[in-house]
Scaffold this motif. Sequence first.
Motif, PDB file in Angstrom:
ATOM      1  N   ARG A  45       0.862  -1.186   0.000  1.00 57.23           N
ATOM      2  CA  ARG A  45       0.000   0.000   0.000  1.00 57.23           C
ATOM      3  C   ARG A  45       0.900   1.238   0.000  1.00 57.23           C
ATOM      4  NH1 ARG A  45      -2.719   0.102   5.099  1.00 57.23           N
ATOM      5  NH2 ARG A  45      -0.803  -0.907   5.750  1.00 57.23           N
ATOM      6  N   ALA A  46       0.321   2.375  -0.419  1.00 55.34           N
ATOM      7  CA  ALA A  46       1.144   3.592  -0.529  1.00 55.34           C
ATOM      8  C   ALA A  46       0.528   4.736   0.257  1.00 55.34           C
ATOM      9  CB  ALA A  46       1.262   3.993  -1.995  1.00 55.34           C
ATOM     10  N   VAL A  47       1.391   5.593   0.777  1.00 53.65           N
ATOM     11  CA  VAL A  47       0.922   6.880   1.294  1.00 53.65           C
ATOM     12  C   VAL A  47       1.693   7.943   0.512  1.00 53.65           C
ATOM     13  CG1 VAL A  47       2.494   6.791   3.295  1.00 53.65           C
ATOM     14  CG2 VAL A  47       0.557   8.344   3.335  1.00 53.65           C
ATOM     15  N   GLU A  48       0.948   8.906  -0.025  1.00 61.54           N
ATOM     16  CA  GLU A  48       1.557   9.903  -0.920  1.00 61.54           C
ATOM     17  C   GLU A  48       2.070  11.113  -0.139  1.00 61.54           C
ATOM     18  OE1 GLU A  48      -0.664  10.427  -4.901  1.00 61.54           O
ATOM     19  OE2 GLU A  48      -2.194   9.944  -3.421  1.00 61.54           O
ATOM     20  N   ILE A  49       3.292  11.516  -0.450  1.00 62.32           N
ATOM     21  CA  ILE A  49       3.883  12.710   0.182  1.00 62.32           C
ATOM     22  C   ILE A  49       4.104  13.747  -0.924  1.00 62.32           C
ATOM     23  CG2 ILE A  49       5.788  13.563   1.625  1.00 62.32           C
ATOM     24  CD1 ILE A  49       4.284  11.188   2.928  1.00 62.32           C
ATOM     25  N   PRO A  50       3.581  14.974  -0.741  1.00 66.91           N
ATOM     26  CA  PRO A  50       3.677  15.952  -1.831  1.00 66.91           C
ATOM     27  C   PRO A  50       5.123  16.301  -2.197  1.00 66.91           C
ATOM     28  CG  PRO A  50       2.443  16.860   0.037  1.00 66.91           C
ATOM     29  CD  PRO A  50       2.902  15.490   0.440  1.00 66.91           C
ATOM     30  N   VAL A  51       5.290  16.627  -3.491  1.00 69.98           N
ATOM     31  CA  VAL A  51       6.603  17.024  -4.010  1.00 69.98           C
ATOM     32  C   VAL A  51       6.594  18.525  -4.281  1.00 69.98           C
ATOM     33  CG1 VAL A  51       8.025  16.876  -6.104  1.00 69.98           C
ATOM     34  CG2 VAL A  51       7.249  14.795  -4.994  1.00 69.98           C
ATOM     35  N   HIS A  52       7.597  19.213  -3.770  1.00 70.09           N
ATOM     36  CA  HIS A  52       7.788  20.635  -4.055  1.00 70.09           C
ATOM     37  C   HIS A  52       8.414  20.744  -5.447  1.00 70.09           C
ATOM     38  CE1 HIS A  52       9.879  24.504  -3.929  1.00 70.09           C
ATOM     39  NE2 HIS A  52       8.975  24.872  -3.043  1.00 70.09           N
ATOM     40  N   PRO A  53       7.993  21.722  -6.293  1.00 69.19           N
ATOM     41  CA  PRO A  53       8.501  21.732  -7.673  1.00 69.19           C
ATOM     42  C   PRO A  53      10.018  21.869  -7.790  1.00 69.19           C
ATOM     43  CG  PRO A  53       7.179  23.701  -7.216  1.00 69.19           C
ATOM     44  CD  PRO A  53       7.003  22.765  -6.061  1.00 69.19           C
ATOM     45  N   ARG A  54      10.676  22.441  -6.778  1.00 67.43           N
ATOM     46  CA  ARG A  54      12.136  22.532  -6.874  1.00 67.43           C
ATOM     47  C   ARG A  54      12.854  21.600  -5.896  1.00 67.43           C
ATOM     48  NH1 ARG A  54      12.527  28.154  -5.740  1.00 67.43           N
ATOM     49  NH2 ARG A  54      10.361  28.165  -6.396  1.00 67.43           N
ATOM     50  N   ASP A  55      12.287  21.433  -4.683  1.00 67.96           N
ATOM     51  CA  ASP A  55      13.044  20.757  -3.619  1.00 67.96           C
ATOM     52  C   ASP A  55      12.685  19.292  -3.413  1.00 67.96           C
ATOM     53  OD1 ASP A  55      14.165  23.181  -3.291  1.00 67.96           O
ATOM     54  OD2 ASP A  55      13.100  23.692  -1.455  1.00 67.96           O
ATOM     55  N   GLY A  56      11.705  18.788  -4.152  1.00 63.83           N
ATOM     56  CA  GLY A  56      11.363  17.358  -4.032  1.00 63.83           C
ATOM     57  C   GLY A  56      10.442  17.062  -2.863  1.00 63.83           C
ATOM     58  N   MET A  57      10.505  15.820  -2.382  1.00 63.83           N
ATOM     59  CA  MET A  57       9.569  15.362  -1.342  1.00 63.83           C
ATOM     60  C   MET A  57       9.585  16.310  -0.144  1.00 63.83           C
ATOM     61  SD  MET A  57       9.493  11.731   0.707  1.00 63.83           S
ATOM     62  CE  MET A  57       8.640  10.655  -0.410  1.00 63.83           C
ATOM     63  N   GLN A  58       8.397  16.680   0.339  1.00 58.49           N
ATOM     64  CA  GLN A  58       8.312  17.629   1.460  1.00 58.49           C
ATOM     65  C   GLN A  58       8.500  16.891   2.776  1.00 58.49           C
ATOM     66  OE1 GLN A  58       4.891  20.424   0.626  1.00 58.49           O
ATOM     67  NE2 GLN A  58       6.823  21.556   0.650  1.00 58.49           N
ATOM     68  N   LEU A  59       9.586  17.240   3.458  1.00 62.60           N
ATOM     69  CA  LEU A  59       9.963  16.441   4.622  1.00 62.60           C
ATOM     70  C   LEU A  59       9.048  16.655   5.818  1.00 62.60           C
ATOM     71  CD1 LEU A  59      13.849  16.370   4.423  1.00 62.60           C
ATOM     72  CD2 LEU A  59      12.131  14.947   3.322  1.00 62.60           C
ATOM     73  N   ASP A  60       8.430  17.864   5.929  1.00 63.49           N
ATOM     74  CA  ASP A  60       7.504  18.042   7.062  1.00 63.49           C
ATOM     75  C   ASP A  60       6.278  17.143   6.880  1.00 63.49           C
ATOM     76  OD1 ASP A  60       6.824  19.552   4.899  1.00 63.49           O
ATOM     77  OD2 ASP A  60       6.246  21.342   6.021  1.00 63.49           O
ATOM     78  N   ALA A  61       5.826  16.998   5.625  1.00 65.35           N
ATOM     79  CA  ALA A  61       4.679  16.116   5.360  1.00 65.35           C
ATOM     80  C   ALA A  61       5.068  14.657   5.615  1.00 65.35           C
ATOM     81  CB  ALA A  61       4.205  16.292   3.922  1.00 65.35           C
ATOM     82  N   LEU A  62       6.319  14.303   5.294  1.00 66.75           N
ATOM     83  CA  LEU A  62       6.778  12.924   5.551  1.00 66.75           C
ATOM     84  C   LEU A  62       6.821  12.675   7.063  1.00 66.75           C
ATOM     85  CD1 LEU A  62       7.936  10.192   4.601  1.00 66.75           C
ATOM     86  CD2 LEU A  62      10.206  11.224   4.700  1.00 66.75           C
TER      87      LEU A  62
END
Length: 480
Positions: free
Chosen positions: A224-241
């Motif tokens: 199963r997956a949980v989606e973490i948003p990607v910032h257009p320049r910095d990649g996966m958003q670590l606070d959301a992770l």
Amino acid sequence: MSTRPRPTERKLYEKVADRLSAAIASGTLRPGDRLPSVRKLSSQQRVSVSTVLQAYLQLESLGVIEARPQSGHYVRSKHALPEEPRITACPSTCCRVRVAELVARVYESLRDPKVLQLGSASPATEMQPLARLGRMLARLSREATHDAVSYDFPPGSWELRQQVARRSLEWGCTLSADELVTTCGTAEALTLALRATTKAGDLVAIESPAYYGVLQAIESLGLRAVEIPVHPRDGMQLDALADALKRHAIKAVLVVPNFNNPVGSCMPDELKKELVDMLAKKRIPLIEDDIYGDLHFGAERPRTCKSYDRSGLVLLCGSASKTLAPGFRVGWIAPGRFVDLVASIKFTQTIGTPSLQQIVVAEFLESGGYDHHVRSLRKRLAISMQRMSEAIGEHFPEGTRLSRPQGGCVFWVELPKGISSLAIHERALAERIAIMPGPLFSPTRRYENYVRIGFGHEWSPRIEQSLMTVGRIARAVPSR
Ligand SMILES: Cc1ncc(COP(=O)(O)O)c(C=O)c1O
């Protein structure tokens, strides 16, 4: 005596600037083109370095050219580039992944060789070192040594692992050949990494949007997956992770930190370190896909998360697919503490990696031909990215947003809400152009109004025309 004022003599740097302006106005130098280095122009024009610098400064202040850090001076585009895509909020819940059927449907429609693969995430064949690879293959086939035609059991070719280990210094790592297993491309490396770290039903944190190959692997392994948003320049958003790690029992995290697919973002080094430390504290494996790392446009190759790994929990995956030849199916994995497990799963999964191709890639890496080829490939991709960005800004509907990758092969286009990328895909196919519709990049078919476009094509009137066509179709599809 006549008092008519004498025309003021143009200063030397102004004359140099005038000549460059004329070359730009006549189209000899086009938006996105790199200007000669200061030294080169000074010797070409027989003027001093400071005269050229003054000329460049003048053109910069007039907005005709721009200086890019570590890279040089470039002709600026006539059109303002579109804004970057917005970060999309993701559901904080976990989900089953269901993309296989949609991916199969879209791929089925791409089989026609007459279709222009405008959504492709690979450099087109004209950018691959075909002649050189062909010569090496022919010679090795003629010699037909035992090594070239026999099974190559895991961990795979020592020569290739040795060459990849040497390269790892550029990624900020000091890997040895013993820490690597060769694979059938990054795709197999990712599956091996998932199989070594999870079991069916487990939860994996992924980027959103995510490369559909990752989604297919997750689906086929019953994860199963949980989606973490990607910032257009910095990649996966670590606070959301960090938030998702508090809510869910996540068993592995999978990221493409360098020029990810489809956004093209690149996680800054300090965030890579933060990510590795965050997961190490919780003893969660990090699966890192670095397939595009060598295709950077800036002077420095970005580091890998693996370079910050102190606990052996980072499984670094890569391949020669985007730099040399995707059809070779040659990749590798540095699985950290999972190395023995990965080698044994690899044995049951595909027995070995194609032997001949491993030898060719190892020779190519050793010969220095690789560095030469990749240097030129990076320049060509950067030019194409710039030109295609401008064309998208010019021809796509008002309100279109576009990512600005500093490497890799793809960008992510956000169309105004209500425009269906699946409808654009259908209509563009009828005109023999294929784009990649957004819903492919989400486990739950979101990103309806998004499209992935690849810039791995040499810029040409055909490419410009195809972008105009897609723009025209995007304006015409009924908005919901
Ligand atoms: C992010 C990413 N990972 C993995 C792959 C698959 O790579 P390979 O051809 O090396 O298996 C791709 C191909 O497009 C990709 O974009």
